[in-house]
Design an enzyme around this catalytic site. Structure first.
Site, short mmCIF file in Angstrom:
data_model
loop_
_atom_site.label_atom_id
_atom_site.label_comp_id
_atom_site.label_asym_id
_atom_site.label_seq_id
_atom_site.Cartn_x
_atom_site.Cartn_y
_atom_site.Cartn_z
CE LYS A 133 -1.21 26.09 6.87
NZ LYS A 133 -1.85 25.71 8.05
CG PHE B 170 -6.56 20.76 10.70
CD1 PHE B 170 -6.85 21.16 9.41
CD2 PHE B 170 -6.78 19.44 11.06
CE1 PHE B 170 -7.35 20.26 8.50
CE2 PHE B 170 -7.29 18.54 10.15
CZ PHE B 170 -7.57 18.95 8.86
CG ASP C 161 -2.09 0.78 1.14
OD1 ASP C 161 -2.38 1.18 0.00
OD2 ASP C 161 -2.74 1.02 2.15
CB ALA D 88 -12.41 16.57 12.84
CG ASP E 35 -0.09 0.58 8.20
OD1 ASP E 35 -0.74 0.96 7.20
OD2 ASP E 35 0.85 1.21 8.67
CG ASP F 169 -0.99 23.99 11.35
OD1 ASP F 169 -1.33 23.04 12.08
OD2 ASP F 169 -1.39 24.14 10.18
CG ASP G 166 -4.52 -1.96 4.35
OD1 ASP G 166 -5.17 -1.66 3.33
OD2 ASP G 166 -3.53 -1.35 4.75
CB THR H 176 -12.93 24.19 10.47
OG1 THR H 176 -11.71 23.73 11.06
CG2 THR H 176 -13.82 24.80 11.54
NE ARG H 177 -12.43 18.07 5.03
CZ ARG H 177 -11.65 17.00 4.91
NH1 ARG H 177 -11.52 16.19 5.93
NH2 ARG H 177 -11.05 16.75 3.79
#
Lengths: 684, 545
Positions: free
Chosen positions: A396, A378, A308, A380, A519, A345, A523, A382-383
């Protein structure tokens, strides 16, 4: 160029001492009957002893020389059995010792356990199943478990290789967290569901123990071969009785037993099991755990390895490499926005943007300005991430999120924007958009970062004759760019989650042995279907239980080690078998003419070693037969070294080496022992 | 000189086989063959049932047995009641049941070990039935060899159904399109070369002294053709190819040498074609050539040292006799000399040839099928030493194949060794073994080996009226043929279920000289089991000589 693995750690006298004892205990019929060949030898050994006792004490027929002969033969047959179980015990105890070592060196993480209303700091090793721990941003999760409260973003990239951080909350499907992963934001309460030491040490010990009971296919085939040939020799000996008595030669049972044991492939039979256990032990030392020895054999046979992409070939994190300004801004201006945007960040991407700005433009705002900033981390939801600065908003984030945000405020998307985004995609990179006051002002190009040394190790794989396939969810261009960079010819792009399984099934249907290295949570199916499913220690419990090999160093390229050890195991067995069969051929030519010497004195012409008598030759041969197990023991324990070479060349090399050794060593040994026996015979 | 002679024979045989293999491949690979006009009408004439679909190996084998059983019953009836059948001018008596059974089994298994004297005991009708039996044996042997090869090369991914094909179809093809035309041409050639072909059972003539002599005659040329081309070896007369009527000139002698090995070599090439490894096939032929050269040379160099004994063929020089012996001991078993009168060293060589001979060259239904056991063993050794699960043309060799191979070796060695042991243990050896001491060991070991591996060479004279020995050898022949054939088909079946891997990287290189070394190594391991009996048999004699 040493043939076998070097003896690094020296002797462990404890192991030898307990093996000496264990080998003795294992001579009981209950234990021996597991292995048919050993059981056959055991029966012969018992018969020899009974026959000796009977003719000495009851028939009173034996003279002193005959008695010595009977004792030597009986002891030698018992020693064949004893040595083989001694070898087995050594291999087993070494395995157990290595497992113990691993148990003691496990990494610790300090956990905050919830006790009533307050926290208690405790080592992750002391956690118990059912404990609750609290983990907040910046900390590592100390256990495998379920989220019971809170919501957090978790970076699993070091472990699963997925570059995007994942939201974890107490909803089914989203609540599993993995030992060693890091919380990026917020905090959660985790209930411990699994403790490392409980599970894997037990599995490992079982692998070592099981090898004694359940044989892998190839080992079984080899055992059939050895047992079969021994049976042939039994028929040979049985048929000799009437023929010899017709000719007027009385051959007693002891002499026949000696002949039979001499010519049977006992060396290989004794050492095949220890060599398998030792191979598993060598793997454990390299920090790879396998479920059973079948996996090891399959890894030696691999035709295809499917990787992968993310997490194996590339490290899960992407790195900013370029800034493209839009709408008349200069790249320096964009860079200064980004400096503000990213200095606080903590996501990996953010850090890499900050590093780029610092390196390329040398920008750094003064701390006074920074004090006025309001930072949007950052999350989850607003992304995106960014800052509010003097009434302007700098953001950004992913291209589609930014575009929809910008559109929702009624702004137009710049003309070249989509073109540049496509171009970046074609190069195999990922774009991020930069927005000022809801107007798109620039693009950041993020590139996949190749893991260190991937190229060389992939080359090593193809030198072993294994084809590598890279599987990626990315588009054609991205995948191709990376494939070219690491030198992989076969790749599958835009793979849907079930594509992994489908590809494996297709390859297997065409008769190939396939390994899958991955992993991610998706998978599991692929890992379960593949012949060798290698996953990393850090992956989730479900993934681990689906796979049959786990690498504790979290290095997917360790598949190479797995293949190497797998091949070494087979080569070792092959060499032991060749050695053993050539021993038998040599002993056939020495012993068989000597057996009938009393009947036909002219057979002395075939006595090319010039041995003294039938009895001394037989004694020398059977003593040396037991010693051969001891001589070949290091080969079984340390294993033959594998080097990528053409298979036919390997065969030629080892056949010649072990064939010659196997043929001439017994000749030398028997001659030497014959001289000694003759000298002692003179003294007696 | 002897090398040139042997090589010439082999080269001619291989040249014929090369084209024959192409023809066989076309005939057996392509099922449309039966749709051509002539084959179709012939086929419809023989088979009412049109449903001749592919069979499992057990069905195939069962059909093989049924056909052979019918032939055996037919032969037994004719032999026992030959007095009541026509073409018995001399009024010969019928044979006893055990002798008839022995003869019929001997012919149907392709052993053609002869416990009787053909010229004196059998009527023309009986000889004709035996020739027919030889045809059935060769044609069904070829059919089963083809099925075996199909099984090995079968790829379950590309094709559906069973690998083996249909026994009656294969039998039909090999009977009508291989053995019938080929034997017809060869008989014509033999007739032109002065081998008699008459329907007069015996001819009388007056000698110089006025006494009347009678010479048995008959359709010898036709009998000879299937004896040689069908790799059967059972002669019209008891002295087989040593008889001047069966083998009148040096030319027939050489022709017989050539045609004796054509079909076995063709089957090897056919096998190579089916698995798409032509070079591998030629390497196997090279191995066989080596064996033939060695044994011809050894026999010749010892035989030429000695004055000829009675019973040894001297019409065509020692060299021709030695070559003929070496060729026939590894294939048909039609003798041109009485081996018991050979020098001990030659006897030892013949013994070793016989023991490895079931694999090297061999007859129809043996040959490559026996060799294949050793090829798989060699592949196994090779693969394990290269660090991979061994693969043969992409197919994994697993524990099932090894188990079957072990059973194969165990069965065939046990039959030989335990039968030999049995006759000495029970004391019945004294009834028929003409020699004593170590020579008796040689003789009985030879007897049971030659019957078990279906070679049929004789060694010394054995009386034909002994019930025990007739039944014991019949048992050896039938057990040797059927059990071993079934095990070999099972090996083929086991391989037919395996999907060959795409990547041939991990394959064992079977078309390399080194692979021959490994084959020899596995054959050696097999022959070693007989070493003690060889030591107290022929080796003693060599040392005493």
């Amino acid at each position: 160029m040493s043939l076998i693995h070097s003896v690094r750690e020296g002797f462990d006298y404890e192991i030898i001492k307990s093996s000496l004892k264990m080998g003795f205990y294992r001579l009981s019929p209950n234990y021996i009957k597991r292995n048919p060949l050993m059981f056959l030898i055991w029966i012969i050994a018992v018969m020899t002893v009974i026959s000796s006792i009977y003719s000495y004490f009851i028939l009173n027929k034996m003279d002193k020389n005959e008695l010595i002969f009977a004792v030597v033969v009986s002891l030698s047959i018992w020693f064949v059995l004893y040595f083989s179980y001694f070898a087995e015990s050594i291999a087993e105890l070494r395995g157990t010792k290595t497992i113990k070592k691993i148990k003691n060196t496990r990494t610790e993480i300090t956990a905050r356990k919830i006790v009533g209303s307050h926290h208690e700091f405790i080592s992750s090793n002391n956690l118990k199943i059912g404990d609750l721990v609290i983990v907040t941003a910046g900390e590592f999760i100390p256990c495998d478990g379920d989220v019971v409260d809170g919501i957090a973003i978790v970076d699993e990239s070091a472990i699963t290789g997925e570059s995007l951080a994942i939201v974890k909350e107490s909803l089914p499907g989203k609540n599993k967290v993995i030992f060693g992963t890091k919380i990026v934001s917020d905090s959660i309460v985790v209930k411990v569901t699994n403790i490392f030491s409980d599970n894997y040490i037990k599995t490992l010990q079982e692998t070592v123990d099981n090898n004694l009971r359940r044989m892998s296919p190839n080992e079984q085939a080899l055992n059939y071969l050895l047992f079969g040939f021994t049976l042939l020799y039994v028929v040979m000996c049985i048929s000799l009785f009437p023929m010899a008595s017709y000719l007027g030669l009385k051959i007693d049972l002891i002499q026949m037993a000696a002949l039979l044991i001499c010519v049977s492939p006992t060396t290989a039979a004794a050492l095949i099991n220890p060599s398998s256990i030792s191979a598993i032990e060598r793997l454990i030392k390299r920090n790879i755990f396998i479920l059973n020895s079948k996996v090891l054999e399959a890894s030696g046979d691999l035709d295809f390895v499917i990787f992968d992409k993310t997490g194996t070939i590339t490290s899960g994190n992407r790195v900013a490499t370029e800034i493209i300004p839009l709408q008349g801004y200069s790249d320096k201006e964009i860079a200064s926005f980004l400096e503000l945007c990213s200095y606080k960040d903590i996501t990996v991407e953010g850090k890499s943007i900050y590093a780029l700005v610092e390196q390329k433009f040398g920008l750094k705002h003064s701390p006074e300005i920074k004090k006025k900033l309001r930072f949007h981390p950052f999350t989850a939801k607003t992304r995106t991430s960014g800052v509010e600065y003097e009434k302007s908003v700098l953001l950004k984030g992913a291209v589609d999120t930014i575009v929809s945000l910008s559109k929702s405020k009624g702004n137009e998307i710049p003309e070249q924007f989509y073109e540049i985004v496509r171009k970046i995609g074609n190069e195999g990179a990922t774009p991020l958009a930069v927005m000022k006051n809801y107007e798109i002002v620039g693009i950041i190009k993020l590139n996949d970062k190749l893991k260190v040394g991937v190229r060389q190790r992939l080359e090593r794989l193809s030198a072993m004759g294994i084809r590598v396939i890279m599987l990626s969810g990315d588009n054609f261009y991205t995948t191709k760019a990376i494939a070219n960079e690491v030198g992989i010819e076969d790749f599958i792009c835009e793979a849907e989650p079930d594509a992994k399984l489908k590809n494996i099934l297709d390859l297997q249907e065409a008769g190939n042995i396939v390994a899958f290295v991955g992993d991610g949570a998706n998978d599991a199916e692929a890992l379960a279907q593949s012949d060798v499913g290698l996953t990393l220690n850090s992956s989730s419990e479900i993934v681990k239980s689906a796979s049959n090999a786990i690498d504790r160093d979290n290095d997917p390229m360790k598949i190479i080690d797995l293949i190497e050890v797998g091949r070494e195991l087979l080569i070792t067995r092959g060499c032991l078998t060749t050695f053993s069969f050539f021993n038998d051929i040599a002993k056939f030519f020495v012993v068989v003419p000597m057996t009938f010497l009393a009947l036909y004195p002219e057979l002395n012409n075939l006595n090319f070693l010039n041995l003294h008598s039938t009895k001394s030759a037989l004694m020398a041969a059977i003593i040396f037969n037991a010693l051969l197990i001891f001589i070949a023991l290091p080969i079984a324990i340390y294993g033959i070294r594998y080097r990528p070479m053409k298979p036919s060349k390997i065969v030629r090399r080892f056949f010649l080496i072990f064939g010659t050794l196997g043929f001439f060593l017994p000749l030398l040994g028997i001659k030497f022992l014959d001289i000694i026996i003759h000298m002692l015979g003179g003294l007696l | 000189m002897i090398f040139a002679n042997v090589l010439l024979i082999i080269i001619i045989a291989v040249a014929i086989s090369h084209f024959a293999a192409r023809y066989f491949y076309w005939l057996f690979k392509n099922d449309d063959v039966l749709n051509y006009a002539l084959p179709r009408s012939l086929h419809n004439f023989f088979f009412r049932n049109d449903d001749l679909s592919s069979q499992t190996y057990t069905q195939y084998f069962l059909n093989f047995i049924i056909l052979n059983c019918i032939a055996v019953f037919l032969v037994i009836i004719v032999l026992m009641l030959q007095k009541h059948f026509p073409l018995n001018v001399r009024g010969l008596e019928g044979l006893s049941f055990d002798l008839a059974l022995n003869i019929s089994i001997s012919f149907i298994t392709g052993t053609n070990w002869q416990a009787y004297s053909g010229g004196d005991k059998l009527s023309m009708m009986s000889q004709a039935v035996l020739a027919f039996c030889a045809f059935i044996s060769s044609a069904s042997g070829l059919a089963i060899a083809v099925a075996f090869i199909r099984g090995i090369s079968f790829n379950p991914k590309n094709s559906e159904g069973y690998a083996f094909g249909n026994f009656y179809q294969d039998f039909f093809r090999s009977f009508i399109f291989v053995f019938l035309p080929a034997c017809f041409i060869i008989s014509i050639a033999f007739i032109l070369l002065d081998i008699p072909q008459t329907i007069i059972e015996y001819q009388e003539y007056k000698g110089f002294d006025g006494t009347k002599y009678s010479v048995t005659s008959g359709f010898i040329a036709a009998f000879e053709a299937i004896k040689i081309f069908g790799v059967n070896g059972g002669g019209y007369f008891s002295s087989s190819s040593a008889s001047y009527l069966e083998n009148p000139s040096i030319l027939t002698n050489i022709l017989q040498n050539i045609f004796m090995i054509v079909v076995p070599i063709t089957i090897i090439l056919l096998y190579a074609r089916f698995i798409d490894q032509i070079k591998h096939g030629y390497f196997i032929i090279a191995l066989i050539t080596g064996f033939l050269l060695l044994s011809s040379y050894v026999i010749y160099s010892y035989e030429s040292l000695n004055a000829p004994f009675s019973g040894k063929e001297i019409r065509f020089s020692d060299m021709q006799t030695s070559i003929y012996s070496a060729f026939s001991i590894m294939s048909s078993g039609s003798s041109s000399a009485n081996y018991v009168l050979f020098t001990p060293s030659s006897e030892l060589m013949l013994m070793i040839d016989l023991l490895s001979g079931s694999a090297v060259l061999g007859g129809i239904g043996g040959g490559i099928m026996n060799m294949f056991v050793f090829i798989i063993l060699a592949v196994f050794f090779c693969g394990v030493m290269a660090g991979r699960t061994p693969r043969f043309i992409g197919k994994k060799i697993g524990s099932r194949e090894i188990k079957l191979i072990i059973i194969y070796l165990f069965v065939y060695q046990s039959i030989i060794l335990l039968s030999t042991a049995f006759i000495f243990y029970s004391g019945i050896s004294s009834q028929f073994i003409s020699e004593s001491g170590h020579k008796a060991i040689t003789q009985s070991l030879f007897l049971f080996t030659t019957t078990t591996i279906n070679n049929g060479s004789g060694f010394g004279s054995i009386p034909d009226n002994l019930v025990t020995i007739n039944l014991l050898t019949a048992f050896c022949m039938i057990a040797g043929k059927l059990t071993l054939l079934y095990i070999k088909l099972a090996i083929s079946d086991s391989l037919s279920n395996k999907i060959p891997s795409m990547s041939r990287l991990s394959d064992v290189q079977i078309d390399a000289p080194f692979f021959l070394v490994l084959i020899l190594f596995s054959i050696l391991n097999d022959v070693l089991v007989f070493m003690p009996s060889i030591i107290i048999g022929p080796v003693i004699e060599v040392l005493r000589y």
